[in-house]
Design a protein around this motif. Structure first.
Motif, mmCIF file in Angstrom:
data_model
loop_
_atom_site.group_PDB
_atom_site.id
_atom_site.type_symbol
_atom_site.label_atom_id
_atom_site.label_comp_id
_atom_site.label_asym_id
_atom_site.label_seq_id
_atom_site.Cartn_x
_atom_site.Cartn_y
_atom_site.Cartn_z
ATOM 1 N N ASP A 246 0.891 -1.222 -0.153
ATOM 2 C CA ASP A 246 -0.046 0.049 0.048
ATOM 3 C C ASP A 246 0.827 1.214 -0.053
ATOM 4 O O ASP A 246 0.692 2.074 0.676
ATOM 5 N N LEU A 247 1.618 1.336 -0.791
ATOM 6 C CA LEU A 247 2.778 2.339 -0.991
ATOM 7 C C LEU A 247 2.167 3.704 -1.801
ATOM 8 O O LEU A 247 2.910 4.624 -1.593
ATOM 9 N N THR A 248 1.211 3.756 -2.359
ATOM 10 C CA THR A 248 0.762 4.912 -3.021
ATOM 11 C C THR A 248 0.647 5.881 -2.055
ATOM 12 O O THR A 248 1.037 7.152 -2.486
ATOM 13 N N ASP A 249 0.191 5.793 -0.951
ATOM 14 C CA ASP A 249 0.002 6.866 -0.164
ATOM 15 C C ASP A 249 1.530 7.134 0.933
ATOM 16 O O ASP A 249 1.403 7.718 1.810
ATOM 17 N N HIS A 250 2.331 6.389 0.523
ATOM 18 C CA HIS A 250 3.683 6.518 1.472
ATOM 19 C C HIS A 250 4.267 7.816 1.069
ATOM 20 O O HIS A 250 4.460 8.322 0.258
ATOM 21 N N PRO A 251 4.439 8.656 2.119
ATOM 22 C CA PRO A 251 4.998 10.051 2.018
ATOM 23 C C PRO A 251 6.706 9.840 1.367
ATOM 24 O O PRO A 251 7.226 8.851 1.806
ATOM 25 N N ILE A 252 6.839 10.682 0.529
ATOM 26 C CA ILE A 252 8.230 10.884 -0.107
ATOM 27 C C ILE A 252 9.086 11.380 1.012
ATOM 28 O O ILE A 252 9.065 12.314 1.648
#
Length: 325
Positions: A246-252
């Motif tokens: 679920d990395l789409t929402d992972h902060p850069i």
């Protein structure tokens, strides 16, 4: 710099071909090009190829002859793709493989390269001198092109790196000294060729990886070079393969954010390939167009008919489907 013929009225910019010669002929004819003395020409337009003519497809030799004939007859222009660069960078190794055979011990030393270029090498196994002539040609191609009101590069337009390249080099073309220097990935030449022919990328969190649709395991993902103020992985990801978990929402991360570049919305239109898009071709932004719509995977071989507009028009895409037969 592209210098137009006196009667030129526009440019047809064509995406990654990868040996899909029959589709290329269909696309050129749909665009109004006709064969004269063995060369496809248009009376009032010029073609521009974004690179990656070779590998994966069934008619690589035929595609190379068609494109090279057009370029040498000044009916077309071309930029270096990452697949052509692979051939140049590994020229000596590939010559050895062709001489000793694709099943030789030499071929086993670079399995990833052989997987990428195996189809091409198979088609040139009985045409070694012809292959060498094409590799010599690849070694003279430009990394990028600038035309009247537009730009073309294979994967990424990095304004800063390109400006530095112009300061150091006398032309947009690569040459033997540049190729040798580029073999060091940390050198300026190595960074330029990687960025312009392969694009930008970002590492996945430690311990994570993804298996791409071409069968390779990667620990990074391809990113957009035009995102403005992105916050999450989902804001910058640009590839056909989904991010793991679920990395789409992972902060850069802050350190990764510093590596991102941004193509300004007021810059002239830029065209490129490389990214294996699907669906109906359309601009990614008003001045940004990717023309790689997965032709060799039975997608669409795609062109954009450019006539000087600053805002790209979805109606100006032209394509043909690649027949599975």
């Amino acid at each position: 710099m592209i210098k137009s013929r006196p009667n030129n009225q526009g440019y047809d910019i064509i995406g990654d071909i990868h040996g899909c010669t029959e589709a290329l002929v269909q696309l050129l004819e749909r665009l109004g090009y006709r064969q004269h003395n063995g060369v496809y020409r248009h009376e009032q337009r010029e073609a521009v190829f974004v690179g990656d003519i070779i590998d994966r497809g069934a008619q690589v030799r035929e595609a190379l002859h068609l494109v090279k004939n057009m370029v040498e007859a000044q009916a077309a222009h071309i930029v270096l793709g990452n697949h052509e660069y692979n051939a140049v960078r590994n020229a000596d190794f590939l010559t050895t493989v062709l001489s000793e055979g694709l099943d030789s011990q030499a071929s086993e030393s670079k399995p990833r390269l052989m997987r990428l270029m195996g189809e091409t090498l198979q088609q040139f196994s009985r045409h070694q001198q012809e292959w060498q002539a094409f590799v010599d040609w690849f070694a003279t191609l430009p990394l990028f092109l600038e035309g009247p009101g537009f730009r073309v590069v294979h994967a990424c337009w990095d304004e800063e790196l390109i400006a530095e390249f112009k300061r150091r080099e006398s032309s947009h073309r690569i040459h033997p000294a540049f190729i040798e220097a580029s073999k060091d990935p940390k050198s300026f030449a190595g960074r330029v060729v990687d960025r312009l022919t392969r694009g930008t990328n970002m590492p996945l969190p430690e311990g994570m990886s993804l298996q791409s649709k071409d069968g390779f395991v990667r620990r990074f993902f391809r990113t957009k070079f035009w995102s403005e103020d992105p916050q999450t992985y989902g804001d910058v990801v640009f590839q056909p393969d989904p991010l793991p978990y679920d990395l789409t929402d992972h902060p850069i991360k802050r350190v990764d954010r510093k590596t991102l570049i941004h193509y300004h919305k007021d810059a002239v239109p830029v065209f490129f390939g490389h990214y294996w898009l699907k669906g109906r071709p359309r601009p990614l932004q008003p001045n940004i167009a990717c023309l790689d719509y997965s032709a060799v995977n039975y997608g669409r071989l795609t062109a954009y008919r450019f006539d000087g507009e600053m805002t790209l028009n979805p109606a100006k895409y032209v394509w043909v489907y690649v027949d599975k037969k």
